[in-house]
Design a protein around this motif. Structure first.
Motif, mmCIF file in Angstrom:
data_model
loop_
_atom_site.group_PDB
_atom_site.id
_atom_site.type_symbol
_atom_site.label_atom_id
_atom_site.label_comp_id
_atom_site.label_asym_id
_atom_site.label_seq_id
_atom_site.Cartn_x
_atom_site.Cartn_y
_atom_site.Cartn_z
ATOM 1 N N ARG B 96 0.828 -1.210 0.000
ATOM 2 C CA ARG B 96 0.000 0.000 0.000
ATOM 3 C C ARG B 96 0.858 1.252 0.000
ATOM 4 O O ARG B 96 0.421 2.308 -0.410
ATOM 5 C CB ARG B 96 -0.947 -0.005 1.198
ATOM 6 C CG ARG B 96 -2.128 -0.943 1.010
ATOM 7 C CD ARG B 96 -3.254 -0.595 1.963
ATOM 8 N NE ARG B 96 -2.915 -0.887 3.331
ATOM 9 C CZ ARG B 96 -3.125 -2.065 3.902
ATOM 10 N NH1 ARG B 96 -3.653 -3.036 3.227
ATOM 11 N NH2 ARG B 96 -2.792 -2.259 5.162
ATOM 12 N N LEU B 196 -13.572 -12.009 -0.755
ATOM 13 C CA LEU B 196 -12.551 -11.796 -1.774
ATOM 14 C C LEU B 196 -12.159 -10.322 -1.847
ATOM 15 O O LEU B 196 -10.975 -9.975 -1.933
ATOM 16 C CB LEU B 196 -13.117 -12.262 -3.113
ATOM 17 C CG LEU B 196 -12.166 -12.464 -4.265
ATOM 18 C CD1 LEU B 196 -11.003 -13.337 -3.866
ATOM 19 C CD2 LEU B 196 -12.920 -13.102 -5.429
ATOM 20 N N ARG B 199 -9.995 -9.547 1.084
ATOM 21 C CA ARG B 199 -8.664 -10.171 0.918
ATOM 22 C C ARG B 199 -7.849 -9.390 -0.111
ATOM 23 O O ARG B 199 -6.661 -9.177 0.069
ATOM 24 C CB ARG B 199 -8.806 -11.625 0.451
ATOM 25 C CG ARG B 199 -9.108 -12.602 1.571
ATOM 26 C CD ARG B 199 -9.001 -14.029 1.051
ATOM 27 N NE ARG B 199 -9.324 -15.007 2.056
ATOM 28 C CZ ARG B 199 -8.472 -15.448 2.969
ATOM 29 N NH1 ARG B 199 -7.261 -14.963 3.008
ATOM 30 N NH2 ARG B 199 -8.847 -16.342 3.854
ATOM 31 N N MET B 200 -8.477 -8.996 -1.191
ATOM 32 C CA MET B 200 -7.758 -8.241 -2.225
ATOM 33 C C MET B 200 -7.247 -6.923 -1.654
ATOM 34 O O MET B 200 -6.129 -6.505 -1.935
ATOM 35 C CB MET B 200 -8.692 -7.957 -3.407
ATOM 36 C CG MET B 200 -8.946 -9.155 -4.283
ATOM 37 S SD MET B 200 -10.181 -8.761 -5.548
ATOM 38 C CE MET B 200 -9.694 -9.877 -6.858
ATOM 39 N N ARG B 201 -8.077 -6.280 -0.851
ATOM 40 C CA ARG B 201 -7.700 -4.971 -0.310
ATOM 41 C C ARG B 201 -6.589 -5.098 0.728
ATOM 42 O O ARG B 201 -5.603 -4.380 0.691
ATOM 43 C CB ARG B 201 -8.942 -4.309 0.320
ATOM 44 C CG ARG B 201 -8.703 -2.902 0.798
ATOM 45 C CD ARG B 201 -8.667 -1.953 -0.372
ATOM 46 N NE ARG B 201 -8.576 -0.578 0.065
ATOM 47 C CZ ARG B 201 -7.662 0.258 -0.369
ATOM 48 N NH1 ARG B 201 -6.773 -0.114 -1.241
ATOM 49 N NH2 ARG B 201 -7.649 1.503 0.045
ATOM 50 N N PHE B 202 -6.783 -6.026 1.680
ATOM 51 C CA PHE B 202 -5.871 -6.051 2.826
ATOM 52 C C PHE B 202 -4.732 -7.054 2.703
ATOM 53 O O PHE B 202 -3.654 -6.821 3.215
ATOM 54 C CB PHE B 202 -6.664 -6.293 4.118
ATOM 55 C CG PHE B 202 -7.552 -5.130 4.435
ATOM 56 C CD1 PHE B 202 -7.014 -3.952 4.909
ATOM 57 C CD2 PHE B 202 -8.906 -5.183 4.205
ATOM 58 C CE1 PHE B 202 -7.807 -2.853 5.165
ATOM 59 C CE2 PHE B 202 -9.717 -4.094 4.458
ATOM 60 C CZ PHE B 202 -9.161 -2.921 4.940
ATOM 61 N N TRP B 203 -4.955 -8.160 2.056
ATOM 62 C CA TRP B 203 -3.878 -9.138 1.921
ATOM 63 C C TRP B 203 -3.001 -8.808 0.714
ATOM 64 O O TRP B 203 -1.802 -8.957 0.753
ATOM 65 C CB TRP B 203 -4.427 -10.565 1.754
ATOM 66 C CG TRP B 203 -4.592 -11.304 3.031
ATOM 67 C CD1 TRP B 203 -3.789 -12.297 3.519
ATOM 68 C CD2 TRP B 203 -5.631 -11.133 3.999
ATOM 69 N NE1 TRP B 203 -4.272 -12.746 4.729
ATOM 70 C CE2 TRP B 203 -5.393 -12.057 5.049
ATOM 71 C CE3 TRP B 203 -6.742 -10.308 4.112
ATOM 72 C CZ2 TRP B 203 -6.220 -12.166 6.162
ATOM 73 C CZ3 TRP B 203 -7.560 -10.397 5.211
ATOM 74 C CH2 TRP B 203 -7.286 -11.311 6.225
ATOM 75 N N GLU B 204 -3.668 -8.405 -0.361
ATOM 76 C CA GLU B 204 -2.927 -8.176 -1.609
ATOM 77 C C GLU B 204 -2.578 -6.712 -1.821
ATOM 78 O O GLU B 204 -1.869 -6.383 -2.771
ATOM 79 C CB GLU B 204 -3.743 -8.694 -2.807
ATOM 80 C CG GLU B 204 -4.010 -10.188 -2.773
ATOM 81 C CD GLU B 204 -2.732 -11.014 -2.763
ATOM 82 O OE1 GLU B 204 -1.723 -10.547 -3.297
ATOM 83 O OE2 GLU B 204 -2.752 -12.117 -2.182
ATOM 84 N N MET B 206 -4.376 -4.284 -2.963
ATOM 85 C CA MET B 206 -4.860 -3.755 -4.249
ATOM 86 C C MET B 206 -5.663 -2.476 -4.034
ATOM 87 O O MET B 206 -6.301 -2.301 -2.995
ATOM 88 C CB MET B 206 -5.759 -4.796 -4.938
ATOM 89 C CG MET B 206 -5.009 -6.033 -5.380
ATOM 90 S SD MET B 206 -6.114 -7.381 -5.876
ATOM 91 C CE MET B 206 -6.663 -6.830 -7.481
#
Lengths: 288, 253
Positions: B96, B196, B199-204, B206
């Motif tokens: 981020r 999803l 997960r995309m926002r916080f793990w990946e 994005m």
């Protein structure tokens, strides 16, 4: 082939939006459960987004510019300033529409209509937070342009508003930096301010951030009897778009209607009444 | 119909520019050095060529070829990364904060360079002008990580706990692990799409624009939906006894 339990072409079809409803739902369930596949998919999405940005229809003014270039007509610098892609995100752009930046905060506008953003008992809704954010970003832009140390307090307020938004930590850090450098030369802070402003606007609802920014800038314009601000295309477009926003309360719509009616009248506006209506509008939009 | 080998070769050569750009983008996202990126590109090209262009032969035309190649390269990079560095990957917090944070985290935690060595490497490569003091501040905003160690990938990626060398570290590691288990359990109670999205926002790490593109959803309503999903998650985490601070710290990793 890559070692994976999933067909890469199905993921590619998902990214291209070519899957049927059932297929899409199945694949999303798989992605949600498989960290490894999701990681690869995230990389693919990021790469495609970067290398092949979605094409959006250009606003008419761009077509005018392109046509002018094709016709060999020299464009006035003001037109180019309106073609910068970042301008659409930066709430501070409304400050650029003001005929003159006040040397100090105009009388009657010292504080926001909601009092302090700190210590509020009632939690803010996401909409109210977005409106307040837009308004405070304009206040910050004006304070920085004045070289006013009050920018430190306003930057801290922006930081507090961002605290309630998920994943806003890095942007909050930028405002902490701005606050620490408050009172310095505006040209040193402007790039950081523009970058942080665009990032902050995209963390909340961009339409409401834009509306909050416009109303705050409009209050300054009304106090300076700045008819040019209200006649600017961006101003008129923002006001027109505001009427179509979902979720506005009836009192807010009524206040918006009064502002609209005042500006639509052929005679010169009653600037004091307009200022009061704008303040009332901002109070309702940003109320908890 | 599958093209002839000459046709496949022409297809490969015709898309070489795209393949190189995608490989470069993915490598940058993972903080790879220029040398590592070049190494990966050579390796990926071999994988695409081997077995008479098997990757291209399997393409059925259900997506655009460029998107297909993009996904294939992203999957190949994952294989390559695990082969080279095990399960180590940049934290969501670093992603981020941008490319410099990812590179710095990679050099310090994965490659085990001292901060001044990492700073020198970044400055020499022209990747930053920042002084070590500024880089130290950036590093302090990132979660402390364990060193890279090649290890087999298990079914539960959330079980990748940091190294715990001291008693205090053990306590913190246990808390982090408990937080991860709680979050993983609570996420299961959300819809697949919401799960999803988070997960995309916080793990990946994005952006909302990327999530919208990846899920094929309009971007603007996604902000509010994310807000609602997070509020829902927060409520479920409170029910599970996970504090907001613990949840935030876990999500940053």
């Amino acid at each position: 082939m890559p070692q994976s339990d999933i067909d890469p072409e199905r993921l590619a079809a998902l990214l291209d939006g070519r899957l049927g409803k059932t297929e899409r739902a199945e694949l999303l369930s798989h992605l949600a459960a498989s960290e490894q596949t999701l990681e690869a998919y995230a990389d693919a999405v990021a790469a495609v987004s970067q290398l092949e940005p979605q094409r959006r229809p250009l606003p008419p003014i761009r077509w005018i510019a392109i046509a002018a270039v094709l016709a060999g007509i020299a464009l006035a610098p003001w037109l180019w300033t309106r073609l910068r892609p970042s301008a659409a995100d930066d709430p501070g752009r409304f400050v650029a529409l003001l005929a003159a930046r006040p040397a100090s905060r105009p009388a009657g506008l010292e504080d926001s209509p909601w009092g302090s953003v700190r210590g509020a008992d009632e939690p803010l809704t996401a909409d109210a937070r977005a409106v307040r954010l837009g308004a405070r970003l304009v206040d910050l832009e004006l304070a920085v342009q004045r070289g006013d140390t009050v920018a430190a307090r306003v930057a801290a307020d922006v930081g507090v508003l961002l605290e309630g938004i998920p994943a806003a930590g890095p942007v909050s850090a930028m405002y902490r930096d701005i606050g620490q450098r408050a009172g310095g030369a505006p040209r040193d802070l402007e790039p950081l301010l523009a970058e942080a402003g665009s990032a902050a606007a995209n963390l909340a609802d961009p339409d409401l951030v834009r509306l909050g920014a416009w109303v705050e800038a409009a209050r300054v314009a009304a106090s300076a009897h700045d008819a040019g601000f209200f006649g600017a295309r961006q101003s008129r477009a923002t006001l027109a778009d505001a009427g179509t926003l979902p979720g506005l309360t009836e009192p807010a719509r009524a206040a918006l209607g009064r502002v609209h009616a005042t500006l639509a009248a052929e005679r010169a506006p009653d600037w004091s009444a307009l200022g009061r209506d704008l303040t009332e509008l901002l109070r309702m939009l940003g109320g908890p | 119909m599958t093209p002839e080998p000459q046709g496949l070769e022409a297809l490969f050569v015709g898309h070489l520019g795209w393949i190189e750009r995608v490989a470069g983008t993915v490598c940058r996202r993972h903080g790879s050095s220029r040398e590592d990126a070049e190494d990966f590109l050579s390796w990926a090209k071999l994988r695409l060529i081997e077995d008479d262009y098997a990757v291209l032969r399997k393409f059925r035309g259900e997506s655009s070829l460029t998107t297909y190649l993009t996904v294939v390269i992203a999957m190949l990079f994952r294989d390559y990364r695990i082969h080279r560095w095990g399960r180590w990957r940049p934290s969501a917090a670093a992603r981020r904060r941008g490319g410099l944070a990812v590179r710095l985290e990679t050099l310090v935690y994965r490659d085990q360079l001292r901060l001044e060595q990492a700073g020198e490497a970044l400055r020499t490569a022209g990747e930053t002008d920042l002084r070590d003091r500024d880089l130290a501040r950036l590093l302090s905003e990132l979660p402390a990580r364990g060193p890279a160690r090649p290890m087999p990938v298990g079914p539960d990626p959330l079980a990748d706990a940091p190294a715990a060398d001291r008693a205090d570290d053990l306590v913190v590691a246990e808390e982090v692990e408990a937080g991860r288990r709680a979050i993983a359990g609570v996420l299961e109670r959300l819809s697949a799409e919401d799960r999803l999205m988070l997960r995309m926002r916080f793990w990946e790490g994005m952006s909302v624009a990327e999530i919208a593109r990846g899920l094929g959803l309009p971007q603007k309503p996604l902000y509010r939906r994310m807000e609602r999903a997070l509020a829902n998650l927060r409520g479920l985490l409170e029910e599970a006894g996970v504090s907001r601070d613990r949840a935030r710290a876990t999500l940053e990793e």
